[in-house]
Design a protein around this motif. Structure first.
Motif, PDB file in Angstrom:
ATOM      1  N   GLU A 240       0.861  -1.179   0.000  1.00 46.72           N
ATOM      2  CA  GLU A 240       0.000   0.000   0.000  1.00 46.72           C
ATOM      3  C   GLU A 240       0.900   1.232   0.000  1.00 46.72           C
ATOM      4  N   ILE A 241       0.684   2.139  -0.938  1.00 45.33           N
ATOM      5  CA  ILE A 241       1.557   3.294  -1.091  1.00 45.33           C
ATOM      6  C   ILE A 241       0.734   4.568  -1.172  1.00 45.33           C
ATOM      7  N   ARG A 242       1.428   5.707  -1.187  1.00 40.78           N
ATOM      8  CA  ARG A 242       0.803   7.007  -1.377  1.00 40.78           C
ATOM      9  C   ARG A 242       0.979   7.445  -2.838  1.00 40.78           C
ATOM     10  N   LEU A 243       0.196   8.413  -3.230  1.00 38.40           N
ATOM     11  CA  LEU A 243       0.212   8.855  -4.619  1.00 38.40           C
ATOM     12  C   LEU A 243       1.592   9.363  -5.037  1.00 38.40           C
ATOM     13  N   ASN A 244       2.287  10.055  -4.143  1.00 34.97           N
ATOM     14  CA  ASN A 244       3.614  10.583  -4.490  1.00 34.97           C
ATOM     15  C   ASN A 244       4.589   9.488  -4.904  1.00 34.97           C
ATOM     16  N   ASP A 245       4.349   8.264  -4.428  1.00 32.42           N
ATOM     17  CA  ASP A 245       5.264   7.150  -4.682  1.00 32.42           C
ATOM     18  C   ASP A 245       4.805   6.236  -5.817  1.00 32.42           C
ATOM     19  N   LEU A 246       3.794   6.686  -6.571  1.00 29.54           N
ATOM     20  CA  LEU A 246       3.184   5.820  -7.585  1.00 29.54           C
ATOM     21  C   LEU A 246       4.193   5.247  -8.577  1.00 29.54           C
ATOM     22  N   VAL A 247       5.092   6.072  -9.098  1.00 25.93           N
ATOM     23  CA  VAL A 247       5.993   5.595 -10.151  1.00 25.93           C
ATOM     24  C   VAL A 247       7.010   4.607  -9.607  1.00 25.93           C
ATOM     25  N   HIS A 248       7.801   5.010  -8.614  1.00 23.13           N
ATOM     26  CA  HIS A 248       8.926   4.177  -8.188  1.00 23.13           C
ATOM     27  C   HIS A 248       8.518   3.031  -7.257  1.00 23.13           C
ATOM     28  N   LYS A 249       7.614   3.290  -6.310  1.00 24.57           N
ATOM     29  CA  LYS A 249       7.187   2.237  -5.394  1.00 24.57           C
ATOM     30  C   LYS A 249       5.967   1.485  -5.906  1.00 24.57           C
ATOM     31  N   GLY A 250       5.416   1.959  -7.018  1.00 25.94           N
ATOM     32  CA  GLY A 250       4.241   1.317  -7.594  1.00 25.94           C
ATOM     33  C   GLY A 250       4.523   0.683  -8.934  1.00 25.94           C
ATOM     34  N   ILE A 251       4.561   1.497  -9.972  1.00 28.30           N
ATOM     35  CA  ILE A 251       4.711   0.974 -11.332  1.00 28.30           C
ATOM     36  C   ILE A 251       6.036   0.246 -11.513  1.00 28.30           C
ATOM     37  N   VAL A 252       7.143   0.882 -11.149  1.00 23.75           N
ATOM     38  CA  VAL A 252       8.459   0.267 -11.333  1.00 23.75           C
ATOM     39  C   VAL A 252       8.595  -0.969 -10.449  1.00 23.75           C
ATOM     40  N   ALA A 253       8.073  -0.902  -9.232  1.00 21.05           N
ATOM     41  CA  ALA A 253       8.141  -2.061  -8.336  1.00 21.05           C
ATOM     42  C   ALA A 253       7.413  -3.258  -8.924  1.00 21.05           C
ATOM     43  N   LEU A 254       6.263  -3.044  -9.534  1.00 23.43           N
ATOM     44  CA  LEU A 254       5.521  -4.151 -10.138  1.00 23.43           C
ATOM     45  C   LEU A 254       6.272  -4.755 -11.319  1.00 23.43           C
ATOM     46  N   MET A 255       7.038  -3.940 -12.029  1.00 22.02           N
ATOM     47  CA  MET A 255       7.801  -4.462 -13.160  1.00 22.02           C
ATOM     48  C   MET A 255       9.022  -5.237 -12.710  1.00 22.02           C
ATOM     49  N   ASP A 256       9.611  -4.835 -11.579  1.00 21.06           N
ATOM     50  CA  ASP A 256      10.908  -5.388 -11.176  1.00 21.06           C
ATOM     51  C   ASP A 256      10.840  -6.421 -10.058  1.00 21.06           C
ATOM     52  N   ASP A 257       9.816  -6.362  -9.231  1.00 25.18           N
ATOM     53  CA  ASP A 257       9.772  -7.192  -8.022  1.00 25.18           C
ATOM     54  C   ASP A 257       8.626  -8.194  -8.113  1.00 25.18           C
ATOM     55  N   LYS A 258       8.970  -9.458  -8.319  1.00 25.14           N
ATOM     56  CA  LYS A 258       7.947 -10.493  -8.481  1.00 25.14           C
ATOM     57  C   LYS A 258       7.284 -10.878  -7.158  1.00 25.14           C
ATOM     58  N   HIS A 259       7.761 -10.306  -6.028  1.00 22.28           N
ATOM     59  CA  HIS A 259       7.035 -10.490  -4.782  1.00 22.28           C
ATOM     60  C   HIS A 259       5.726  -9.696  -4.798  1.00 22.28           C
ATOM     61  N   GLN A 260       5.657  -8.691  -5.663  1.00 16.16           N
ATOM     62  CA  GLN A 260       4.487  -7.813  -5.699  1.00 16.16           C
ATOM     63  C   GLN A 260       3.386  -8.419  -6.579  1.00 16.16           C
ATOM     64  N   GLU A 261       2.157  -8.254  -6.130  1.00 20.90           N
ATOM     65  CA  GLU A 261       0.993  -8.703  -6.892  1.00 20.90           C
ATOM     66  C   GLU A 261       0.084  -7.512  -7.196  1.00 20.90           C
ATOM     67  N   LYS A 262      -0.623  -7.034  -6.192  1.00 18.94           N
ATOM     68  CA  LYS A 262      -1.467  -5.853  -6.368  1.00 18.94           C
ATOM     69  C   LYS A 262      -0.996  -4.758  -5.411  1.00 18.94           C
ATOM     70  N   ILE A 263      -0.515  -3.677  -5.987  1.00 21.56           N
ATOM     71  CA  ILE A 263      -0.124  -2.516  -5.195  1.00 21.56           C
ATOM     72  C   ILE A 263      -1.270  -1.517  -5.248  1.00 21.56           C
ATOM     73  N   ILE A 264      -1.713  -1.105  -4.071  1.00 17.48           N
ATOM     74  CA  ILE A 264      -2.857  -0.222  -3.973  1.00 17.48           C
ATOM     75  C   ILE A 264      -2.405   1.157  -3.489  1.00 17.48           C
ATOM     76  N   VAL A 265      -2.975   2.195  -4.088  1.00 15.65           N
ATOM     77  CA  VAL A 265      -2.654   3.562  -3.711  1.00 15.65           C
ATOM     78  C   VAL A 265      -3.717   4.063  -2.743  1.00 15.65           C
ATOM     79  N   ASN A 266      -3.277   4.439  -1.553  1.00 16.94           N
ATOM     80  CA  ASN A 266      -4.185   4.959  -0.525  1.00 16.94           C
ATOM     81  C   ASN A 266      -4.266   6.465  -0.683  1.00 16.94           C
ATOM     82  N   LEU A 267      -5.434   6.964  -1.059  1.00 21.09           N
ATOM     83  CA  LEU A 267      -5.635   8.407  -1.241  1.00 21.09           C
ATOM     84  C   LEU A 267      -6.443   9.032  -0.130  1.00 21.09           C
ATOM     85  N   THR A 268      -6.722   8.259   0.923  1.00 20.81           N
ATOM     86  CA  THR A 268      -7.569   8.770   1.994  1.00 20.81           C
ATOM     87  C   THR A 268      -6.855   9.811   2.849  1.00 20.81           C
TER      88      THR A 268
END
Length: 350
Positions: A319-347
């Motif tokens: 679970e990440i914040r919007l500011n981290d979408l690219v590096h901790k979200g998109i790039v992480a999903l491409m590079d880290d096979k431990h990741q499945e669904k990364i969710i952005v918490n905007l609350t």
């Protein structure tokens, strides 16, 4: 407000934008959670794939730069003048598919479609404008985090319909990403007797087992995937699902399907694939394709998820914040096979 805006391949920016005024049939949604989809990865890596870059989209009349995010949930903040079915404070799930609405529900999406979050501004933002027709009510106590992944669950539900999956049948799923894992969960809910999932990443196969897979095949550990599947399903699968979008899994999926069985292509294929028609004719395997879902399927998926018949909780890995979408979200999903669904918490976004 802050939003994740696609400007081009490898160019997604977190920047401040102005939310456009509501149309009469639109609702302003305060976004709670938004999931990162494989489609977002495609657009980041090699886009534009679906995003209209050169010309405006024919259904939305919008073109890049656009706010990404089509898997999201939230709370109604404001309604347009003609909106009658929703009010501020309502908890909602978003069906991001925009269609002409001129055909029967089960064929409407195949008569031309666009996506909120790909063909017009989406949910990687503090607020999103959504047509009333694309909103669905949720029980107020249902977790909005889980509601954000109703959309990929609906993709899986529609795919099982296209494959004609029945109670007691066998399934093989090629690809253990979020849609593959959701397919395992839906197949279990339908009552499939055997659910085999094939992937290269042991971490994702472990999630697939939690979601519903009875058996898994790590493709990096076997010499012949077809033989490995046939060791589990000697006659082949009644229904096979291709969710990886590459030539190898396309071929192996057909080969792993029993004669007169169904092979369903669910992945968004970025590049053309070849088809051995003679092999299909000799085996009698029927090919079906599945893109998105009908409005009926989306409501059915909400009912299945809210009732707990499909449990989506094991799909979340970060679970990440919007500011981290690219590096901790998109790039992480491409590079880290431990990741499945990364969710952005905007609350808690300012």
């Amino acid at each position: 407000m802050k939003a994740a805006v696609w400007h081009g391949a490898k160019d997604v920016r977190i920047e401040k934008i102005e939310l456009k005024p509501l149309e009469a049939d639109e609702v302003r949604v305060k976004v709670a959670y938004a999931g990162i989809c494989g489609s977002d990865l495609h657009e980041y890596q090699e886009g534009p794939v679906m995003i209209p870059a050169a010309f405006p989209d024919p259904l939305t009349n919008r073109q890049a730069p656009l706010v990404l995010g089509h898997e999201f949930s939230g709370i109604v903040d404001e309604v347009g003048a003609d909106v009658t079915g929703f009010k501020p404070g309502d908890h909602i799930a978003v069906n991001p598919v925009i269609t002409k609405n001129e055909s029967a529900d089960d064929v409407d999406v195949y008569d031309g479609y666009s996506f909120i979050g790909l063909n017009t501004d989406g949910g990687f933002a503090a607020y999103a404008k959504v047509p009333e027709l694309n909103l669905y009510h949720l029980p107020e106590g249902f977790p909005l985090k889980e509601a954000a992944v109703i959309e990929p669950a609906a993709v899986a539900v529609q795919a099982t319909k296209e494959g004609g999956l029945k109670v007691g049948q066998s399934v093989v799923i090629f690809g253990a990403g979020p849609i593959g894992a959701m397919l395992a969960a839906v197949a279990r809910a339908v009552g499939a007797a055997k659910i085999v999932v094939v992937d290269l990443a042991e971490e994702r196969l472990a999630i697939a087992r939690k979601m519903g897979a009875t058996d898994t095949v790590n493709a990096s550990h076997v010499l012949n995937i077809r033989d490995a599947v046939r060791d589990i399903l000697p006659e082949g699968a009644d229904v096979s699902f291709e969710v990886a979008g590459v030539q190898q899994t396309f071929d192996e999926g057909v080969q792993s399907t029993k004669p007169r069985g169904s092979f369903v292509i669910v992945s968004i294929v970025a590049h053309p694939l070849s088809l051995d028609v003679r092999q299909l004719m000799n085996s009698g395997v029927r090919i079906a394709t599945s893109i998105a879902y009908s409005r009926e399927t989306f409501q059915q998926t909400i009912d299945l998820v809210v009732s707990g018949q499909i449990d989506v909780n094991d799909i979340f890995t970060s679970e990440i914040r919007l500011n981290d979408l690219v590096h901790k979200g998109i790039v992480a999903l491409m590079d880290d096979k431990h990741q499945e669904k990364i969710i952005v918490n905007l609350t808690k976004e300012k």
